[in-house]
Each structure stands twice: as structure tokens, then as C-alpha cells.
Design a protein around this motif. Structure first.
Motif, PDB file in Angstrom:
ATOM      1  N   LEU A  72       0.929  -1.218   0.168  1.00  0.00           N
ATOM      2  CA  LEU A  72       0.045   0.198   0.040  1.00  0.00           C
ATOM      3  C   LEU A  72       0.944   1.161  -0.101  1.00  0.00           C
ATOM      4  CD1 LEU A  72      -2.729  -1.303   2.399  1.00  0.00           C
ATOM      5  CD2 LEU A  72      -3.318   0.002   0.387  1.00  0.00           C
ATOM      6  N   SER A  73       1.978   1.016   0.785  1.00  0.00           N
ATOM      7  CA  SER A  73       2.653   2.467   0.786  1.00  0.00           C
ATOM      8  C   SER A  73       3.492   2.682  -0.567  1.00  0.00           C
ATOM      9  CB  SER A  73       4.070   2.110   1.668  1.00  0.00           C
ATOM     10  OG  SER A  73       3.503   1.860   3.113  1.00  0.00           O
ATOM     11  N   VAL A  74       3.481   1.758  -1.603  1.00  0.00           N
ATOM     12  CA  VAL A  74       4.027   2.322  -2.832  1.00  0.00           C
ATOM     13  C   VAL A  74       3.112   2.837  -3.546  1.00  0.00           C
ATOM     14  CG1 VAL A  74       4.712   0.995  -5.014  1.00  0.00           C
ATOM     15  CG2 VAL A  74       5.646   0.109  -2.916  1.00  0.00           C
ATOM     16  N   PHE A  75       1.846   2.327  -3.527  1.00  0.00           N
ATOM     17  CA  PHE A  75       0.796   3.315  -4.158  1.00  0.00           C
ATOM     18  C   PHE A  75       0.753   4.673  -3.592  1.00  0.00           C
ATOM     19  CE2 PHE A  75      -0.064  -0.946  -5.734  1.00  0.00           C
ATOM     20  CZ  PHE A  75      -0.806  -0.683  -6.939  1.00  0.00           C
ATOM     21  N   GLY A  76       0.696   4.588  -2.406  1.00  0.00           N
ATOM     22  CA  GLY A  76       0.514   6.023  -1.521  1.00  0.00           C
ATOM     23  C   GLY A  76       1.681   6.963  -1.857  1.00  0.00           C
ATOM     24  N   ALA A  77       2.974   6.690  -2.089  1.00  0.00           N
ATOM     25  CA  ALA A  77       4.063   7.099  -2.490  1.00  0.00           C
ATOM     26  C   ALA A  77       3.984   7.974  -3.830  1.00  0.00           C
ATOM     27  CB  ALA A  77       5.199   6.340  -2.552  1.00  0.00           C
ATOM     28  N   MET A  82       6.080  11.807   0.177  1.00  0.00           N
ATOM     29  CA  MET A  82       7.013  10.796   0.877  1.00  0.00           C
ATOM     30  C   MET A  82       7.205   9.733   0.072  1.00  0.00           C
ATOM     31  SD  MET A  82       7.263  12.213   3.913  1.00  0.00           S
ATOM     32  CE  MET A  82       6.532  13.631   4.837  1.00  0.00           C
ATOM     33  N   ALA A  83       8.314   9.166   0.415  1.00  0.00           N
ATOM     34  CA  ALA A  83       8.853   7.809  -0.222  1.00  0.00           C
ATOM     35  C   ALA A  83       7.821   6.747   0.433  1.00  0.00           C
ATOM     36  CB  ALA A  83      10.206   7.555  -0.023  1.00  0.00           C
ATOM     37  N   ALA A  84       7.985   5.439  -0.244  1.00  0.00           N
ATOM     38  CA  ALA A  84       7.093   4.324   0.330  1.00  0.00           C
ATOM     39  C   ALA A  84       7.589   3.971   1.748  1.00  0.00           C
ATOM     40  CB  ALA A  84       7.330   3.258  -0.737  1.00  0.00           C
TER      41      ALA A  84
END
Length: 294
Positions: A72-77, A82-84
Motif C-alpha cells: 500500500l505504501s508504494v501506491f501511496g508514494a 513521501m517515499a514508500a
């Protein structure tokens, strides 16, 4: 969708068609966020759920949630500065939107915050079990407590008086409107959190409202995107943050204040040490530096 939402205010927005849902398997995240921001400015939308492409692994409740949160963090980035890795480790995914306030009619910046949700957070065997951060599918939930409250106030004003708050001729009507809306918004939150408290009682990550009713406690810091450890934090209840926001609105309506940036309700929680031994609201007991950004 409205029946799947645990939050009363969220169900209200979904029933009005103002809670959008986007499948990122079919649509680009950047384009989806840009359209959402335009809909916010037009007062058409209040919240957005971005579902990431579902796989057998990220839909399996036995998959460690840290793996799904990393995905999910990859999509958020993609929609954040902010980086993932930063998002995975307690950074905030913030979307500031400049618009004409639903309450004052004046240019105001409302911040929307993206939070990672996943099915694995409902698994009490998972290391990062936290029921309020669970969802039937892995997704990023974008909300603004302050903007949602502003839209609620506008809705009530339109229903009662036929005009938005900034067009009310009577100050008495305006004051009565604000008082009634703060009370009802607080009630929405109390009911939602009480339901979570019942569901999480006796678990590793309980949710509760403080004895004095001024704060709510959970094992995460709202509104960080994701966390890799669980710690109890205290957050303001609406009787605190909505009242403060009303004061800022009144200052604008009285022409004593100009543009301001709103983060009310999602300004971050306070870490609670030994929360089990605390019976009173730490927000009331602890000396805090009050930000000029509500």
C-alpha cells in the motif's frame, strides 16, 4: 458501500453519494486523486477509498499485514512527496486542498489524509492487529474530519434555513446552528467509538473514550499512513476540535481572520505511556503547545 462503513459520519457521506471508491487496477492513482480534489472544491465529494489491485496474497487474512502495508505504501508514494518507506514508518500522507469553505464561503485550505487499511488488521493473530484499521480489501482511505464536519454544518444550515451558514442574516441562528452541529458531530463520533470499544474489549489493541469524554484512545496515531509498531495514542474528541474550528469560522465570518489551514480532528495524537493506569483524558492533563493550524 455505506453498510460496510463502521463510521457513522462515513455512512452518512456514502448515503449522500459523497464517498467515492476507485479501483486502482482500472485507474491511475494520480488521475483519481486529481479528480477527487476537483470534486472537493465543487463540494461534491468528502472522502475517497482507493482500492489497490487485489491478489490472492493481499486478500488472504493470514498474510502478515506488514507485507500488505508495504504494498500500500508504494501506491501511496505515487500521490505523495513521501517515499514508500517513510509512509510505512509513520509518515503522513497529506493532501491540502484550497477551496471556498462550505461554512464561511471564504478561501480556506482543508487537509485530507490518506490512511492504509487492510483485511489483515482484523486478524487478532497478526502482529499489527488493529480493528479500526481493517477493511474488506487493501485500500487507502482519504478523509478530512474538518471538511466532513464543515459539510455537515452546511447541510444542516441548508435544511433549516435554505442557505449556507455564511448567508445567515441572524447571528443568533448562526450560533444555534454551530452549537447543535458540534453536539451532533460529537454524538456521531461517540457512537462510532463506543461500537469499536465493544468490539475490541479484551484485545491487544483496545479502543476507548476517556473517562472525561474529551479524547479517544487507540493503538495507532491518527492520521499517519501506516505504522510498524502498535502504541496507544490519545486524540481529541469533536467537543474539542469542532469547537475550536467553529471559533475560527466565527472569526472569519466576523472578518477578524482571513485564510487559514485546517487540520482539525487529525492533527496527530499524543503517545500514552502506561495508558492502562490512566483514567482521565491525557489531553486535558498534559501541557500542550497549541498549533496555530487547526
Amino acid at each position: 458501500m455505506s453498510t460496510e462503513l463502521s463510521c457513522i459520519a462515513g455512512r452518512r457521506e456514502a448515503s449522500k453519494g459523497r464517498y467515492s471508491i476507485v479501483d486502482l487496477a482500472e485507474e491511475d492513482a494520480v488521475e483519481a486523486i486529481a479528480r477527487f480534489q476537483e470534486d472537493i472544491r465543487a463540494l461534491k465529494k468528502v472522502a475517497l477509498v482507493c482500492i489497490i489491485p487485489r491478489t490472492r496474497q493481499n486478500m488472504d487474512p493470514r498474510t502478515p499485514s506488514i507485507e500488505v502495508l508495504r504494498e500500500l505504501s508504494v501506491f501511496g508514494a505515487r500521490v505523495s512527496s513521501m517515499a514508500a518507506e517513510q509512509l510505512l514508518n509513520s509518515a503522513v500522507l497529506e493532501l491540502p486542498v484550497l477551496l471556498n469553505c462550505p461554512v464561511t464561503g471564504s478561501p480556506t485550505t482543508y487537509s485530507f489524509f490518506g490512511v492504509a487499511l487492510c483485511p489483515q488488521a482484523a486478524n487478532d493473530a497478526d502482529e499489527l492487529f488493529d480493528l479500526p484499521l481493517s477493511a474488506p480489501f487493501p485500500c487507502i482511505n482519504f478523509t478530512s474530519d474538518a471538511f466532513a464536519f464543515a459539510m455537515f454544518v452546511r447541510d444542516v444550515s441548508m435544511n433549516r434555513h435554505g442557505v449556507p451558514p455564511h448567508e445567515l442574516a441572524s447571528r443568533r441562528d448562526c450560533d444555534a446552528l454551530f452549537a447543535a452541529c458540534v453536539a451532533q458531530w460529537h454524538k456521531f463520533s461517540s457512537h462510532t467509538l463506543t461500537a469499536f470499544a465493544r468490539k475490541t474489549a479484551g484485545t491487544r489493541c483496545p479502543v476507548r473514550i476517556s473517562a472525561d469524554g474529551l479524547s479517544w484512545h487507540a493503538a495507532h496515531n491518527d492520521p499517519v499512513f501506516a505504522e510498524t509498531r502498535k502504541e496507544q495514542h490519545a486524540h481529541d474528541m469533536p467537543c474539542i476540535y469542532a469547537t475550536e474550528l467553529v471559533e475560527r469560522w466565527v472569526a472569519v465570518l466576523d472578518r477578524h481572520s482571513a485564510h487559514f489551514h485546517v487540520k482539525s480532528g487529525q492533527g496527530g495524537g499524543i503517545l500514552i505511556a502506561q495508558v492502562a493506569n490512566s483514567s482521565k483524558c491525557p489531553l486535558a492533563a498534559m501541557k500542550r503547545t497549541v498549533s496555530t493550524e487547526l
